[in-house]
Design an enzyme around this catalytic site. Structure first.
Site, PDB file in Angstrom:
ATOM      1  N   MET A  13       0.855  -1.171   0.000  1.00 42.60           N
ATOM      2  CA  MET A  13       0.000   0.000   0.000  1.00 42.60           C
ATOM      3  C   MET A  13       0.898   1.230   0.000  1.00 42.60           C
ATOM      4  SD  MET A  13      -2.992   1.209  -0.240  1.00 42.60           S
ATOM      5  CE  MET A  13      -4.021  -0.216   0.115  1.00 42.60           C
ATOM      6  N   ASP A  14       0.727   2.089  -1.001  1.00 44.28           N
ATOM      7  CA  ASP A  14       1.528   3.306  -1.106  1.00 44.28           C
ATOM      8  C   ASP A  14       0.879   4.431  -0.317  1.00 44.28           C
ATOM      9  OD1 ASP A  14       3.167   1.903  -2.792  1.00 44.28           O
ATOM     10  OD2 ASP A  14       2.481   2.880  -4.634  1.00 44.28           O
ATOM     11  N   LYS A  41       5.902  -3.031  -6.600  1.00 44.86           N
ATOM     12  CA  LYS A  41       6.378  -3.230  -7.966  1.00 44.86           C
ATOM     13  C   LYS A  41       5.750  -4.460  -8.622  1.00 44.86           C
ATOM     14  CE  LYS A  41      10.298  -1.873  -9.392  1.00 44.86           C
ATOM     15  NZ  LYS A  41       9.841  -0.570  -9.906  1.00 44.86           N
ATOM     16  N   THR A 251       5.894   7.867 -10.314  1.00 44.41           N
ATOM     17  CA  THR A 251       6.048   6.762  -9.369  1.00 44.41           C
ATOM     18  C   THR A 251       5.947   5.398 -10.033  1.00 44.41           C
ATOM     19  OG1 THR A 251       5.166   8.104  -7.553  1.00 44.41           O
ATOM     20  CG2 THR A 251       5.143   5.722  -7.257  1.00 44.41           C
ATOM     21  N   ALA A 252       4.943   5.166 -10.863  1.00 45.80           N
ATOM     22  CA  ALA A 252       4.720   3.843 -11.443  1.00 45.80           C
ATOM     23  C   ALA A 252       5.062   3.776 -12.923  1.00 45.80           C
ATOM     24  CB  ALA A 252       3.270   3.416 -11.231  1.00 45.80           C
ATOM     25  N   ALA A 253       5.694   4.809 -13.461  1.00 47.40           N
ATOM     26  CA  ALA A 253       5.985   4.816 -14.897  1.00 47.40           C
ATOM     27  C   ALA A 253       6.894   3.654 -15.287  1.00 47.40           C
ATOM     28  CB  ALA A 253       6.611   6.141 -15.308  1.00 47.40           C
ATOM     29  N   GLY A 254       7.889   3.360 -14.459  1.00 46.14           N
ATOM     30  CA  GLY A 254       8.770   2.229 -14.742  1.00 46.14           C
ATOM     31  C   GLY A 254       8.030   0.906 -14.712  1.00 46.14           C
ATOM     32  N   ASP A 255       7.072   0.771 -13.801  1.00 46.65           N
ATOM     33  CA  ASP A 255       6.281  -0.463 -13.739  1.00 46.65           C
ATOM     34  C   ASP A 255       5.363  -0.578 -14.947  1.00 46.65           C
ATOM     35  OD1 ASP A 255       7.437  -1.154 -11.309  1.00 46.65           O
ATOM     36  OD2 ASP A 255       5.912  -0.094 -10.151  1.00 46.65           O
TER      37      ASP A 255
END
Length: 313
Positions: A13-14, A41, A251-255
């Protein structure tokens, strides 16, 4: 035929705070908005893969707490298959995230239930052996990643490792990797180079790629807004720029990139097309706030891919 992807990884949980500037060591800054967003991730990449069109199974662990309920619900809503999700005694994993006005972030992760995800059973291994792509990260115990990698090799399943967060890995594990996905800092750690601020220099990319190809057959090196660099032992070298967008939260662009790339790889797309399509997914994600909530659907990826990379009449 729909591509099948199994993600073995973390769910957190972020806890996200927006702040004008990121704090320096010892500094306190006043934040602005606060929100809780399902992330981790592994879970992010599973949602990304499902939204990108794959049949995606997630193997991981969450706690017997309210966060665990919410994490499970988020994955299920995205269409991720959860037959391999464990509920364990104790808290779910959490990530403390600060995001500044330039969309840069700082993240600290407390693993919680993820640390208890230590054994893959026969059903898990059979699922991995039967899928097109296994995708792992490093927010769960390394031995669990190694078990998953061994199952992939036994089933001739492609193994994509997103080696994040950065940590040294054994030669034995790296020998099972088909495609390694890392940013420059992670690459520097794995290649045994300086992992400090010099790792992000543009002129450092050839050295990083060469160092990693000594351990794995294919490397995708993510370069943030600049896109990605790719190299393999057959001599292929590619640089793909990312579509320019107004970033809100990276934050989640890499994922998003990694999940979409796993889908494209499972579909057997040419590598340059796969990289471009994944870059479009990462860029689409960065235009929205949050982790799992910002991961793009396949039509959104396709639309940005067409605008950015296809010749216009």
């Amino acid at each position: 035929m729909t591509a099948s992807v199994v993600v073995v990884g973390s769910a957190n949980m972020d806890l996200v705070v927006a702040t004008p500037t990121l704090p320096r060591p010892g500094e306190t800054v006043l934040g602005e908005s606060f929100t809780t967003v399902p992330g981790g991730k592994g879970a992010n990449q599973a949602v990304a893969a499902a939204r990108a069109g794959a049949r995606c199974h997630f193997l991981g662990a969450v706690g017997l707490d309210a966060f665990g309920d919410e994490l499970k619900g988020c994955l299920a809503t995205a269409g991720v298959e959860l037959d391999g999700l464990r509920r364990v005694v104790g808290p779910s994993g959490v990530a403390l995230i600060a995001v500044d006005a330039a969309a840069e972030n700082l993240i600290v992760v407390a693993p919680g239930a993820n640390a208890q995800f230590t054994v893959l059973d026969a059903v898990d291994r059979e699922l991995i052996e039967s899928c097109d792509v296994l995708l792992c990260q490093l927010e769960i115990p390394l031995d669990t990643v190694a078990q998953a990698a061994a199952a992939a090799r036994a089933g001739q399943t492609a193994f994509i490792l997103n080696a994040a967060p950065a940590r040294p890995l054994s030669a034995g594990l790296l020998a099972l990797v088909d495609v390694l996905v890392v940013n420059q800092t992670e690459a520097a750690v794995l290649a045994g180079l300086d992992g400090g601020r010099d790792a992000s220099r543009a002129d450092n990319v050839p050295e990083l790629l060469a160092g990693l190809l000594a351990a794995v057959p294919r490397v995708v090196l993510t370069l943030g807004a600049a896109g990605v660099a790719y190299a393999d032992r057959d001599g292929t070298r590619l640089e793909v720029g990312a579509p320019p967008v107004a970033a809100v939260d990276t934050t989640a662009a890499g994922d998003a990139f990694t999940g979409a790339f796993a889908v494209a790889w499972a579909q057997g797309r040419p590598v340059e097309e796969a990289l471009r399509w994944a870059c479009a997914a990462g860029a689409a994600c960065a235009q929205h706030w949050g982790a799992s909530t910002s991961l793009p659907l396949r039509p959104d990826i396709d639309a940005l891919y067409e605008r950015a990379y296809q010749p216009q009449p």
